[in-house]
Design a protein around this motif. Structure first.
Motif, PDB file in Angstrom:
ATOM      1  N   GLY A  16      93.357  28.046 -72.276  1.00 40.72           N
ATOM      2  CA  GLY A  16      92.800  28.705 -71.108  1.00 40.72           C
ATOM      3  C   GLY A  16      93.744  29.699 -70.459  1.00 40.72           C
ATOM      4  N   HIS A  62      92.175  28.890 -60.301  1.00 44.87           N
ATOM      5  CA  HIS A  62      91.073  28.711 -61.240  1.00 44.87           C
ATOM      6  C   HIS A  62      91.562  28.918 -62.663  1.00 44.87           C
ATOM      7  CE1 HIS A  62      90.457  33.199 -61.077  1.00 44.87           C
ATOM      8  NE2 HIS A  62      90.013  33.014 -62.311  1.00 44.87           N
ATOM      9  N   ARG A  71      90.068  29.861 -66.687  1.00 43.71           N
ATOM     10  CA  ARG A  71      89.006  30.286 -67.595  1.00 43.71           C
ATOM     11  C   ARG A  71      89.359  29.741 -68.980  1.00 43.71           C
ATOM     12  NH1 ARG A  71      84.620  32.324 -65.022  1.00 43.71           N
ATOM     13  NH2 ARG A  71      84.027  32.946 -67.142  1.00 43.71           N
ATOM     14  N   ASN A  84      84.959  26.483 -66.547  1.00 41.16           N
ATOM     15  CA  ASN A  84      85.799  27.324 -65.696  1.00 41.16           C
ATOM     16  C   ASN A  84      85.847  26.756 -64.277  1.00 41.16           C
ATOM     17  OD1 ASN A  84      85.912  29.731 -67.753  1.00 41.16           O
ATOM     18  ND2 ASN A  84      83.756  29.193 -67.565  1.00 41.16           N
ATOM     19  N   ASN A 140      82.182  35.121 -62.458  1.00 37.59           N
ATOM     20  CA  ASN A 140      82.026  34.317 -63.667  1.00 37.59           C
ATOM     21  C   ASN A 140      81.912  35.160 -64.935  1.00 37.59           C
ATOM     22  OD1 ASN A 140      81.741  31.862 -65.125  1.00 37.59           O
ATOM     23  ND2 ASN A 140      79.534  32.161 -65.193  1.00 37.59           N
ATOM     24  N   GLN A 178      86.970  34.436 -74.308  1.00 38.30           N
ATOM     25  CA  GLN A 178      85.864  33.501 -74.093  1.00 38.30           C
ATOM     26  C   GLN A 178      84.633  33.875 -74.908  1.00 38.30           C
ATOM     27  OE1 GLN A 178      86.078  33.511 -69.632  1.00 38.30           O
ATOM     28  NE2 GLN A 178      86.143  31.313 -69.985  1.00 38.30           N
TER      29      GLN A 178
END
Length: 276
Positions: A193, A246, A248, A258, A270, A276
């Motif tokens: 991530g 945060h 992702r 996420n 988003n 991704q």
């Protein structure tokens, strides 16, 4: 101690059901992991959301023709339960050979079932491939810390003692790293991530943040708890006027997760990142 997901389909051989089966969804209470972090449902120091994106969503029209779409599911960070990821995928696959009148009916079914499993209202959007493609790939604002030189030799557990700040200098900035990696606590599979830290407070030493992120490399936990751990460690160090953390995560099994945690009421972006 046995992980709450041990009784879920995760890490086990599973039959793929292609007819609508909401009973496949497996809730995991957040309470156990909150307790590990010294939290309860009434003492959460953050608000936020877990965005799940599904790239393998399909169903049939009344005439029997398949439809493909992309699903977005926003689960409140304070919901009683998370939804175990393999059960989520199995459930979504159960729509594959099920007929629905239109996209609105699919959204209504997903909203009902996911909200029941999470124990809180889940916001659902089902979008066409063209709609999502038009958004493109997002570029992060802020400073990437990945080119900084750091020495790391312990990857087993997160090491908050690595974090440093300058209490004499107040800043407002966003730092991010693409080097976040943790492992599934049940299967041991890697989760990759990008971690983003947006804060206002004493200046965080960027190299120390990078070393701290890398220390997660062999840590076993779910995505949501990794982000909550980072949030709490930074909050303790910085005592910031505001803080948003945060991550992702790269998709696995057609799903990406996420988590967003913040001291503020936020409207997260988003849009997907390049991995991704």
């Amino acid at each position: 101690m046995q992980h709450p997901a041990e009784h879920s389909p995760l890490g086990k051989s599973s039959e793929y059901v292609s007819q609508y089966a909401p009973e496949l969804l497996f809730p995991i209470s957040r309470t156990t992991k909150w307790a590990e972090l010294g939290l309860t449902a009434s003492t959460l120091p953050y608000q936020g959301v877990d965005f799940w994106n599904c790239y393998e969503l399909s169903w049939l029209t009344p005439s029997g023709k398949p439809v493909v779409a992309i699903g977005e599911f926003a689960i409140p960070a304070d919901s009683p339960n998370i939804i175990e990821s393999k059960s989520f995928k199995l459930y979504l696959n159960s729509l594959n050979q099920t007929a629905y009148a239109d996209r609105a009916e699919v959204e209504a079914v997903l909203t009902r079932d996911l909200s029941a499993c999470a124990g809180a209202p889940v916001a659902v959007r089902v979008r066409s491939l063209d709609e999502v493609a038009a958004e493109g790939v997002a570029a992060l604002a802020g400073r990437c810390v990945d080119d900084l030189e750091v020495s790391v030799n312990d990857y087993a557990h997160p090491r908050p003692e690595l974090l440093r700040c300058d209490v004499n200098e107040a800043v407002e900035e966003t730092l991010y790293s693409h080097l976040l990696k943790s492992n599934c606590p049940v299967t041991g599979q890697p989760d990759w991530g990008t971690l983003v830290v947006d804060y206002r407070g004493p200046r965080l030493d960027a190299a120390s943040l990078l070393a701290y992120v890398v220390s997660f490399r062999q840590h076993q936990d779910f995505h949501e708890q990794c982000v909550e751990r980072v949030f709490l460690d930074l909050q303790r160090l910085l005592k910031p006027a505001k803080l948003t953390v945060h991550a992702r995560y790269v998709r696995r099994g057609g799903l990406d997760i996420n988590p967003y945690r913040s001291t503020e009421a936020i409207t997260p972006d988003n849009r997907r990142l390049v991995r991704q």
